[in-house]
Design a protein around this motif. Structure first.
Motif, PDB file in Angstrom:
ATOM      1  N   UNK A  64      36.900  88.778  -3.035  1.00 53.32           N
ATOM      2  CA  UNK A  64      35.686  89.564  -3.261  1.00 53.32           C
ATOM      3  C   UNK A  64      34.771  88.883  -4.272  1.00 53.32           C
ATOM      4  N   UNK A  65      35.340  88.308  -5.315  1.00 52.22           N
ATOM      5  CA  UNK A  65      34.537  87.572  -6.296  1.00 52.22           C
ATOM      6  C   UNK A  65      33.854  86.372  -5.638  1.00 52.22           C
ATOM      7  N   UNK A  66      34.593  85.654  -4.813  1.00 52.73           N
ATOM      8  CA  UNK A  66      34.034  84.497  -4.114  1.00 52.73           C
ATOM      9  C   UNK A  66      32.913  84.921  -3.171  1.00 52.73           C
ATOM     10  N   UNK A  67      33.141  85.981  -2.424  1.00 58.31           N
ATOM     11  CA  UNK A  67      32.125  86.485  -1.503  1.00 58.31           C
ATOM     12  C   UNK A  67      30.854  86.864  -2.263  1.00 58.31           C
ATOM     13  N   UNK A  68      31.014  87.544  -3.381  1.00 58.20           N
ATOM     14  CA  UNK A  68      29.846  87.936  -4.173  1.00 58.20           C
ATOM     15  C   UNK A  68      29.094  86.706  -4.679  1.00 58.20           C
ATOM     16  N   UNK A  69      29.822  85.685  -5.119  1.00 51.03           N
ATOM     17  CA  UNK A  69      29.186  84.458  -5.599  1.00 51.03           C
ATOM     18  C   UNK A  69      28.460  83.728  -4.469  1.00 51.03           C
ATOM     19  N   UNK A  70      29.067  83.692  -3.283  1.00 56.67           N
ATOM     20  CA  UNK A  70      28.432  83.040  -2.136  1.00 56.67           C
ATOM     21  C   UNK A  70      27.153  83.761  -1.722  1.00 56.67           C
ATOM     22  N   UNK A  71      27.191  85.080  -1.708  1.00 51.83           N
ATOM     23  CA  UNK A  71      25.998  85.847  -1.349  1.00 51.83           C
ATOM     24  C   UNK A  71      24.911  85.621  -2.391  1.00 51.83           C
ATOM     25  N   UNK A 127      35.090  97.758  -8.675  1.00 47.85           N
ATOM     26  CA  UNK A 127      35.639  97.029  -9.821  1.00 47.85           C
ATOM     27  C   UNK A 127      34.869  95.721 -10.026  1.00 47.85           C
ATOM     28  N   UNK A 128      34.665  94.980  -8.948  1.00 48.19           N
ATOM     29  CA  UNK A 128      33.953  93.704  -9.018  1.00 48.19           C
ATOM     30  C   UNK A 128      32.524  93.910  -9.514  1.00 48.19           C
ATOM     31  N   UNK A 129      31.880  94.972  -9.047  1.00 51.00           N
ATOM     32  CA  UNK A 129      30.488  95.244  -9.414  1.00 51.00           C
ATOM     33  C   UNK A 129      30.360  96.003 -10.735  1.00 51.00           C
TER      34      UNK A 129
END
Length: 98
Positions: free
Chosen positions: A55-62, A25-27
């Motif tokens: 999950x959104x935060x993790x994706x932004x951090x990566x 969903x996030x991707x």
């Protein structure tokens, strides 16, 4: 991953089924029907919404951690000058230290 069963209402589904699909969903990789069902579940379930936000935060951090960062110009120039100049500090052919 297999599509979510269209006969199941995700707003009443076990949260584990939704959490397993959050990265899709996030991707933006979930099919349209699954996106609608997951969104409906997230609108009603605070626990899954928090997982989604993590999950959104993790994706932004990566994404931020993987951004290329250029070295300062002065450092690049210093490195280039050192690797382009050659100095020999070893012994010559006769074994004498130079």
């Amino acid at each position: 991953m297999s599509p979510i069963d269209p006969d199941r209402d995700l707003s009443r589904t076990d949260c584990a089924a939704v959490v397993l699909r959050l990265f899709e969903y996030v991707d933006n990789e979930a099919c349209a029907d699954d996106r609608v069902q997951i969104k409906a579940h997230l609108d009603e379930c605070g626990a899954c919404l928090r997982e989604y936000e993590r999950d959104l935060l993790l994706k932004a951090l990566v994404r931020r951690a993987c951004e290329p960062e250029a070295a300062p110009r002065a450092l690049r120039l210093q490195i280039m000058s050192r690797i382009t100049s050659v100095s020999w500090t070893g012994a010559d052919r006769t074994g004498q230290q130079r």
